[in-house]
Scaffold this motif. Sequence first.
Motif, PDB file in Angstrom:
ATOM      1  N   PHE A  13       0.123  -6.083  -0.644  1.00  0.00           N
ATOM      2  CA  PHE A  13       0.147  -5.672  -2.149  1.00  0.00           C
ATOM      3  C   PHE A  13      -0.315  -7.250  -2.940  1.00  0.00           C
ATOM      4  O   PHE A  13      -0.685  -7.573  -3.741  1.00  0.00           O
ATOM      5  CB  PHE A  13       1.459  -6.453  -2.166  1.00  0.00           C
ATOM      6  N   ARG A  38       2.370  -4.233  -7.868  1.00  0.00           N
ATOM      7  CA  ARG A  38       3.345  -4.395  -7.024  1.00  0.00           C
ATOM      8  C   ARG A  38       3.751  -4.051  -7.549  1.00  0.00           C
ATOM      9  O   ARG A  38       5.319  -3.891  -6.863  1.00  0.00           O
ATOM     10  CB  ARG A  38       3.040  -5.548  -7.378  1.00  0.00           C
ATOM     11  N   ILE A  87       5.545  -1.234  -4.978  1.00  0.00           N
ATOM     12  CA  ILE A  87       6.032  -2.190  -3.063  1.00  0.00           C
ATOM     13  C   ILE A  87       6.839  -3.092  -4.077  1.00  0.00           C
ATOM     14  O   ILE A  87       6.877  -3.966  -4.520  1.00  0.00           O
ATOM     15  CB  ILE A  87       4.323  -2.515  -3.109  1.00  0.00           C
TER      16      ILE A  87
END
Lengths: 226, 304
Positions: free
Chosen positions: A49, A78, A81
């Motif tokens: 990430f 982000r 994820i």
Amino acid sequence: MIELHNVSKVYPPNVVGLRDVSLHVKPGEFVSIVGQSGTGKTTLAKMLFAEERPTHGRVTIGGWDITAIRDRDVPLLRRQIGVVFQDFKLLPRKTVFENVAFALEVSGAPSRRIKEVVPQVLKIVNLHEKGRRYPGQLSGGEQQRVVIARSLVHRPKILVADEPTGNLDLVNTQEIVDLLKTINQFGTTVVLVTHNRDVVNALKKRVITLSGGEVSSDEEEGRYKV
Amino acid sequence: MTTLLRVFRFAFQNIMRNFWLSLITVSMMMFTLLSVNVLVALNLVADRAIAYVQDKVEVSVYFDSDVPEPRVVDAAGFLRGLEQVRDVSVITPDEALERFKERHARDETVLRSLEEIGKNPFGPTLVVKARHPGDFPFILEALDHPQFANDIRDKDFTDYQGVIDRIRETSDRARAFGIGLSVVFLMIAMLVVFNTVRMGIIIHREEISIMKLVGASSAFVRAPFLIEAILLSLIASALAVLVVVPLVALIDPGIGAFFDGASTIDLLGYYQVNGVALFLAQFVVLAGVSMLATGFAMRKYLRV
Ligand SMILES: Nc1ncnc2c1ncn2[C@@H]1O[C@H](COP(=O)(O)OP(=O)(O)O)[C@@H](O)[C@H]1O
Ligand SMILES: [Mg+2]
């Protein structure tokens, strides 16, 4: 879904975090990453990430080459994820509901969506009845489930969990692992970094073992061997 | 819109959680604004005092006592025709005597010698005011024209230059001090802002790391701190208004009385007319500089 090509990470001045790691994780896979302390597991997880950038090599997530991702694109990554990390705890002065909602608030989600999504994810982790409690009023396992709920608010394609059962007893550990399996069954790719031999052996999923920053074994239905 | 509200909410939370530091920040900002306003008031008083004194600068042209009035009126007309002359008033011998007595009211010797003369020694007088103090040499020269020169006994240039210089000197010194004080306060205020933001970042570091982790944009993380700087500046400016305006209203009559008439300086009137713009400008500058200090603090302590 996740591709690493000859990835190395050297922390200044010359601490090697990862050394020439290549691996490919397919969509929907459940991968455990094991290895002794200091072998680069967390470094590898952070690559996914863009918390760390590789010194050499290339990282691709869902076809998106994030090797040299621009700072302003990091938020976009982000939001796709989910991350469960020990450094990212719950905010003690916010309720369970607020902690989960916070993740949506700060990424600009409209209030309507927050009201809709937060109860959903709290339900997934089976904490929908404890939304008004403060983290201090929950057990360690429950707190970790709130963290997982928070990581799910963006309906991520990938969930990265770094030692999510590190501080938990057997029962709570099992609950968390079951939860991760459930999330995986929903179609989310799960990357689990763990120390726990029993967890890995019971999972009967792919296991990648790191040693000294290198992949020392990668088995389809692996066992814990460090 | 929702995002904006959230940013404001976070900014407000920053202020409240950091209450004492916010209070100190606002206080220092307010001190800065107060010293700036003292400076503004001081400038205004000095400028208007100088203008007031300059207005008093005049040339008295004393005619011989036997000069007939039409000739004096002629001369007055000539002077009025000059571009540099703002005003000419004619003073009759009697008035001239009165004026003289008044001016030397405390000077026994002069008054006694005046009595000894027994009759009014004054002729008609013209009091000439120039547009600018620098025009006096020209006016004096113009009166050397033979048409008038023979009638004129004396010309007396009441020189207020000394007074003006003294006001200038005093006000310059006060101004330098005021500027120095404002700069010092501003610098302290900015250091305090910097520190407040630093503390805010430290207090919120967990939130900030979570924000970043869940995909908050860097702008969203930074905006509350900038909004906080603006809000604190706004509060400080409002408080400065609440202090300065009553204070001006309080001291205005005193200043007015010091010069001879409230209308001369009219500090209150100045604030009534220009106050809004003045405070608005102060707020804008303060907020701007605070945001700059906030920016520095974020660059140093906020890795987004
Ligand atoms: N930010 C960092 N700066 C310098 N060295 C680091 C940093 N993070 C990790 N390391 C080093 O990199 C190596 C791998 O660390 P890490 O990925 O945390 O291992 P693990 O999670 O397997 O314990 C270790 O030697 C560690 O000391
Ligand atoms: Mg680790």
